[in-house]
Design a protein around this motif. Structure first.
Motif, PDB file in Angstrom:
ATOM      1  N   TYR A  33      16.269 -21.863 -82.274  1.00 49.95           N
ATOM      2  CA  TYR A  33      16.496 -20.789 -83.240  1.00 49.95           C
ATOM      3  C   TYR A  33      15.381 -20.804 -84.288  1.00 49.95           C
ATOM      4  O   TYR A  33      14.927 -21.869 -84.712  1.00 49.95           O
ATOM      5  CB  TYR A  33      17.803 -20.986 -84.006  1.00 49.95           C
ATOM      6  CG  TYR A  33      19.073 -21.165 -83.213  1.00 49.95           C
ATOM      7  CD1 TYR A  33      19.526 -22.435 -82.864  1.00 49.95           C
ATOM      8  CD2 TYR A  33      19.864 -20.073 -82.875  1.00 49.95           C
ATOM      9  CE1 TYR A  33      20.726 -22.613 -82.187  1.00 49.95           C
ATOM     10  CE2 TYR A  33      21.067 -20.240 -82.193  1.00 49.95           C
ATOM     11  CZ  TYR A  33      21.490 -21.508 -81.858  1.00 49.95           C
ATOM     12  OH  TYR A  33      22.685 -21.672 -81.186  1.00 49.95           O
ATOM     13  N   ARG A  95      19.407 -26.868 -80.145  1.00 45.97           N
ATOM     14  CA  ARG A  95      20.642 -27.456 -79.649  1.00 45.97           C
ATOM     15  C   ARG A  95      20.542 -27.581 -78.155  1.00 45.97           C
ATOM     16  O   ARG A  95      19.659 -26.987 -77.520  1.00 45.97           O
ATOM     17  CB  ARG A  95      21.867 -26.664 -80.066  1.00 45.97           C
ATOM     18  CG  ARG A  95      21.939 -25.263 -79.556  1.00 45.97           C
ATOM     19  CD  ARG A  95      23.147 -24.526 -80.152  1.00 45.97           C
ATOM     20  NE  ARG A  95      24.389 -24.993 -79.573  1.00 45.97           N
ATOM     21  CZ  ARG A  95      25.015 -24.399 -78.557  1.00 45.97           C
ATOM     22  NH1 ARG A  95      24.496 -23.314 -78.016  1.00 45.97           N
ATOM     23  NH2 ARG A  95      26.153 -24.878 -78.084  1.00 45.97           N
ATOM     24  N   ASN A 102      30.165 -29.764 -77.659  1.00 50.12           N
ATOM     25  CA  ASN A 102      29.784 -30.794 -78.610  1.00 50.12           C
ATOM     26  C   ASN A 102      28.276 -30.874 -78.824  1.00 50.12           C
ATOM     27  O   ASN A 102      27.704 -31.956 -78.886  1.00 50.12           O
ATOM     28  CB  ASN A 102      30.297 -32.165 -78.137  1.00 50.12           C
ATOM     29  CG  ASN A 102      30.367 -33.158 -79.281  1.00 50.12           C
ATOM     30  OD1 ASN A 102      30.576 -32.788 -80.415  1.00 50.12           O
ATOM     31  ND2 ASN A 102      30.167 -34.429 -78.972  1.00 50.12           N
ATOM     32  N   THR A 103      27.624 -29.702 -78.874  1.00 53.57           N
ATOM     33  CA  THR A 103      26.201 -29.706 -79.187  1.00 53.57           C
ATOM     34  C   THR A 103      25.976 -28.938 -80.467  1.00 53.57           C
ATOM     35  O   THR A 103      26.098 -27.724 -80.499  1.00 53.57           O
ATOM     36  CB  THR A 103      25.364 -29.087 -78.064  1.00 53.57           C
ATOM     37  OG1 THR A 103      25.829 -27.777 -77.790  1.00 53.57           O
ATOM     38  CG2 THR A 103      25.415 -29.932 -76.816  1.00 53.57           C
ATOM     39  N   GLU A 104      25.663 -29.685 -81.495  1.00 56.54           N
ATOM     40  CA  GLU A 104      25.387 -29.072 -82.773  1.00 56.54           C
ATOM     41  C   GLU A 104      23.922 -28.645 -82.819  1.00 56.54           C
ATOM     42  O   GLU A 104      23.094 -29.167 -82.078  1.00 56.54           O
ATOM     43  CB  GLU A 104      25.641 -30.082 -83.883  1.00 56.54           C
ATOM     44  CG  GLU A 104      27.046 -30.642 -83.922  1.00 56.54           C
ATOM     45  CD  GLU A 104      27.307 -31.707 -82.867  1.00 56.54           C
ATOM     46  OE1 GLU A 104      28.471 -31.896 -82.501  1.00 56.54           O
ATOM     47  OE2 GLU A 104      26.339 -32.324 -82.395  1.00 56.54           O
ATOM     48  N   ALA A 105      23.621 -27.723 -83.713  1.00 51.85           N
ATOM     49  CA  ALA A 105      22.233 -27.334 -83.948  1.00 51.85           C
ATOM     50  C   ALA A 105      21.641 -28.267 -84.994  1.00 51.85           C
ATOM     51  O   ALA A 105      22.258 -28.509 -86.031  1.00 51.85           O
ATOM     52  CB  ALA A 105      22.156 -25.885 -84.404  1.00 51.85           C
ATOM     53  N   PHE A 106      20.458 -28.787 -84.710  1.00 51.81           N
ATOM     54  CA  PHE A 106      19.763 -29.664 -85.636  1.00 51.81           C
ATOM     55  C   PHE A 106      18.533 -28.950 -86.174  1.00 51.81           C
ATOM     56  O   PHE A 106      17.791 -28.327 -85.407  1.00 51.81           O
ATOM     57  CB  PHE A 106      19.368 -30.974 -84.942  1.00 51.81           C
ATOM     58  CG  PHE A 106      20.554 -31.785 -84.532  1.00 51.81           C
ATOM     59  CD1 PHE A 106      21.067 -31.677 -83.253  1.00 51.81           C
ATOM     60  CD2 PHE A 106      21.171 -32.643 -85.427  1.00 51.81           C
ATOM     61  CE1 PHE A 106      22.184 -32.414 -82.859  1.00 51.81           C
ATOM     62  CE2 PHE A 106      22.279 -33.388 -85.056  1.00 51.81           C
ATOM     63  CZ  PHE A 106      22.786 -33.273 -83.771  1.00 51.81           C
ATOM     64  N   PHE A 107      18.326 -29.071 -87.472  1.00 53.73           N
ATOM     65  CA  PHE A 107      17.270 -28.339 -88.152  1.00 53.73           C
ATOM     66  C   PHE A 107      16.070 -29.212 -88.475  1.00 53.73           C
ATOM     67  O   PHE A 107      16.206 -30.420 -88.720  1.00 53.73           O
ATOM     68  CB  PHE A 107      17.792 -27.747 -89.463  1.00 53.73           C
ATOM     69  CG  PHE A 107      18.635 -26.521 -89.278  1.00 53.73           C
ATOM     70  CD1 PHE A 107      19.966 -26.627 -88.919  1.00 53.73           C
ATOM     71  CD2 PHE A 107      18.092 -25.258 -89.441  1.00 53.73           C
ATOM     72  CE1 PHE A 107      20.757 -25.489 -88.736  1.00 53.73           C
ATOM     73  CE2 PHE A 107      18.863 -24.119 -89.270  1.00 53.73           C
ATOM     74  CZ  PHE A 107      20.195 -24.240 -88.913  1.00 53.73           C
TER      75      PHE A 107
ATOM     76  N   TYR B  36      27.263 -28.000 -92.847  1.00 52.91           N
ATOM     77  CA  TYR B  36      25.979 -28.614 -93.079  1.00 52.91           C
ATOM     78  C   TYR B  36      25.821 -28.893 -94.564  1.00 52.91           C
ATOM     79  O   TYR B  36      26.349 -28.169 -95.412  1.00 52.91           O
ATOM     80  CB  TYR B  36      24.834 -27.679 -92.645  1.00 52.91           C
ATOM     81  CG  TYR B  36      24.654 -27.518 -91.167  1.00 52.91           C
ATOM     82  CD1 TYR B  36      25.409 -26.586 -90.451  1.00 52.91           C
ATOM     83  CD2 TYR B  36      23.717 -28.274 -90.476  1.00 52.91           C
ATOM     84  CE1 TYR B  36      25.241 -26.426 -89.084  1.00 52.91           C
ATOM     85  CE2 TYR B  36      23.534 -28.114 -89.108  1.00 52.91           C
ATOM     86  CZ  TYR B  36      24.301 -27.192 -88.428  1.00 52.91           C
ATOM     87  OH  TYR B  36      24.123 -27.039 -87.073  1.00 52.91           O
ATOM     88  N   TYR B  51      36.556 -27.488 -83.688  1.00 47.67           N
ATOM     89  CA  TYR B  51      36.675 -26.576 -82.553  1.00 47.67           C
ATOM     90  C   TYR B  51      37.979 -25.777 -82.537  1.00 47.67           C
ATOM     91  O   TYR B  51      37.993 -24.657 -82.031  1.00 47.67           O
ATOM     92  CB  TYR B  51      36.575 -27.361 -81.239  1.00 47.67           C
ATOM     93  CG  TYR B  51      35.204 -27.926 -80.986  1.00 47.67           C
ATOM     94  CD1 TYR B  51      34.970 -29.298 -81.110  1.00 47.67           C
ATOM     95  CD2 TYR B  51      34.148 -27.104 -80.613  1.00 47.67           C
ATOM     96  CE1 TYR B  51      33.710 -29.817 -80.870  1.00 47.67           C
ATOM     97  CE2 TYR B  51      32.892 -27.617 -80.369  1.00 47.67           C
ATOM     98  CZ  TYR B  51      32.686 -28.978 -80.495  1.00 47.67           C
ATOM     99  OH  TYR B  51      31.441 -29.492 -80.261  1.00 47.67           O
TER     100      TYR B  51
END
Lengths: 116, 111
Positions: A33, A95, A102-107, B36, B51
């Protein structure tokens, strides 16, 4: 620990000049993203990639912004020509991919752009 | 259209004074809700994923809960180092699972 890498961290450019930002996602992450965050606001999605394909660019100002992810790994976001209103933080995130739980987005740490 | 609304916009607490941040959402089908933390000039740092309604997650002084319409981030006995902007985001269970963010709550904890 794996991280999303972005460069440069800061960029000052003159109005009407071209500027480019680079992002290297976490290894193996298929979804990438690009977000824009104006000071005091939440991140706004500009473009989403799935591997090398653009799957959402509905909010990307296509007359001046372009994004590519040629080999489905790292990505470049370009602005040409830059305008004063483009001053913001540009954030890249990755991600694991679609359909994976269970896959979070990491920045990454972002690129702070100032247009003068 | 998916929407996320966070309140309050800003919150000032004394050290040790517990409180809660709210995230209200509208989404066609929720795949996940994310919290976050963002420090000034830095990228958002992942805290929690929730979830389904009724789910709770905890990390140190933070506890996140989820209902069908909103999520709360409870901060128990906060410390000055908890000062940051807290962002909430939702991911729809449709299409390409776009991640939509709220505008955040700016938290300041005074000693």
């Amino acid at each position: 620990e794996a991280e999303v890498a972005q460069s440069p961290r800061y960029k000052i450019t003159e109005k009407s000049q071209a500027v480019a930002f680079w992002c290297d996602p976490i290894s193996g992450h298929a979804t990438l993203y690009w977000y824009r965050q104006i000071l005091g606001q939440g991140p706004e999605l500009l473009v989403q990639f799935q591997d090398e394909s653009v799957v959402d660019d509905s909010q990307l100002p296509k007359d001046r912004f372009s994004a590519e992810r040629l080999k489905g790994v790292d990505s470049t976001l370009k602005i040409q020509p830059a305008e004063l209103g483009d001053s913001a933080m540009y954030l890249c995130a990755s991600r694991g991919g679609l359909g994976i739980w269970n896959t979070e987005a990491f920045f990454g740490q972002g690129t702070r752009l100032t247009v003068v | 259209e998916d929407q996320v609304t966070q309140s309050p916009e800003a919150l000032r607490l004394q050290e040790g004074e517990s409180s809660s941040l709210n995230c209200s959402y509208t989404v066609s089908g929720l795949r996940g809700l994310f919290w976050y933390r963002q420090d000034p000039g830095k990228g958002p740092e992942f805290l929690f994923t929730l979830y389904s309604a009724g789910e709770e997650k905890e990390k140190e002084r933070l506890k996140a809960t989820l209902t069908k319409k909103e999520s709360f981030l409870h901060i128990t006995a906060p410390k000055p180092e908890d000062s940051a902007t807290y962002l909430c985001a939702v991911q729809a269970d449709t299409g390409f699972q776009k991640l939509v963010f709220g505008t955040g709550t700016r938290l300041l904890v005074s000693p």
